[in-house]
Design a protein around this motif. Structure first.
Motif, mmCIF file in Angstrom:
data_model
loop_
_atom_site.group_PDB
_atom_site.id
_atom_site.type_symbol
_atom_site.label_atom_id
_atom_site.label_comp_id
_atom_site.label_asym_id
_atom_site.label_seq_id
_atom_site.Cartn_x
_atom_site.Cartn_y
_atom_site.Cartn_z
ATOM 1 N N UNK A 181 3.088 0.895 6.722
ATOM 2 C CA UNK A 181 4.322 0.622 6.151
ATOM 3 C C UNK A 181 4.612 -0.808 5.951
ATOM 4 N N UNK A 182 3.870 -1.521 7.060
ATOM 5 C CA UNK A 182 4.076 -3.049 6.810
ATOM 6 C C UNK A 182 3.924 -3.484 5.538
ATOM 7 N N UNK A 183 2.813 -2.916 4.812
ATOM 8 C CA UNK A 183 2.388 -3.517 3.528
ATOM 9 C C UNK A 183 3.546 -3.127 2.570
ATOM 10 N N UNK A 184 4.161 -2.028 2.632
ATOM 11 C CA UNK A 184 5.411 -1.599 1.854
ATOM 12 C C UNK A 184 6.348 -2.513 2.067
ATOM 13 N N UNK A 185 6.628 -2.885 3.300
ATOM 14 C CA UNK A 185 7.957 -3.883 3.616
ATOM 15 C C UNK A 185 7.891 -5.040 2.958
ATOM 16 N N UNK A 186 6.512 -5.617 3.075
ATOM 17 C CA UNK A 186 5.933 -6.939 2.463
ATOM 18 C C UNK A 186 6.055 -6.915 1.077
ATOM 19 N N UNK A 187 5.586 -5.845 0.344
ATOM 20 C CA UNK A 187 5.672 -5.931 -1.286
ATOM 21 C C UNK A 187 7.155 -5.627 -1.449
#
Length: 213
Positions: A181-187
């Protein structure tokens, strides 16, 4: 996070399907005819972007998949009610046309991605926005998708296909998406910042129609 048919019991699928219908009906009622002409194109663009992003997924342990969902992003730009309807439409088209997620469990998938992630993500964004909109968008994307994964883990863990191993499914889905989810948050944060700078009129505070109603 798209759950295939056969992974959760029919009773669980029916229960969450009914919940999805009820909540989406409420969202449609709250949205009503408040979508302005300036917001209508944005709705199409957001839906198309989420649709394309969700097609890129990868399997994770537990029988489901991880990918960018975009629920929090849709909620921030469109408001929680319209954002929920937007993501629900995307998830439905993917299931009907591309077989991404089962049809029997469609209501459960909609509940996880178009309801839990959208409303949780929006709530987190509104809570943290006074301390920085960029950080708030990141947290909304990160924790929103984690919340959706946990409800998926709940559905799986309450079903016979996974031998009612609730703690196991919650751990796999929760921890897996807490990291990914860190990727989702970053995007979510990066795209939001770009749009906020390029089109400041699209920020949530620029149009009262996107706020909670």
């Amino acid at each position: 996070m798209h759950i295939p048919d056969g992974y959760i019991d029919v009773t669980i699928a029916v229960l969450f399907g009914a919940l999805s219908v009820a909540i989406l009906s409420f969202a449609a009622h709250r949205v009503g005819r408040t979508v302005s002409e300036s917001r209508a194109p944005l709705l199409g663009v957001v839906a198309a972007g989420i649709f394309a992003a969700q097609m890129l997924d990868w399997p994770i342990p537990g029988g489901t998949s991880a990918h960018f969902v975009g629920g929090a992003f849709a909620a921030i730009l469109l408001g929680p009610h319209l954002g929920s309807l937007c993501v629900a439409t995307v998830v439905t088209i993917q299931a009907l046309v591309f077989g991404d997620g089962g049809l029997v469990v469609l209501g459960a998938n909609i509940f996880n991605m178009a309801i839990v992630e959208v409303y949780v993500g929006y709530g987190i964004y509104r809570l943290l926005a006074p301390y920085g909109e960029f950080r708030a968008a990141f947290a909304a994307g990160w924790l929103g998708i984690t919340a959706g994964a946990l409800t998926a883990g709940l559905q799986l863990g309450l079903s016979s296909a996974f031998e009612y191993q609730l703690l196991t499914t919650l751990s796999i889905m929760g921890v897996g998406h807490l990291v990914l989810g860190l990727i989702e948050g970053g995007i979510t944060a990066v795209v939001y910042r770009y749009l906020a700078e390029a089109r400041p009129d699209l920020r949530p505070t620029a149009d009262p129609e996107v706020g909670p109603s």
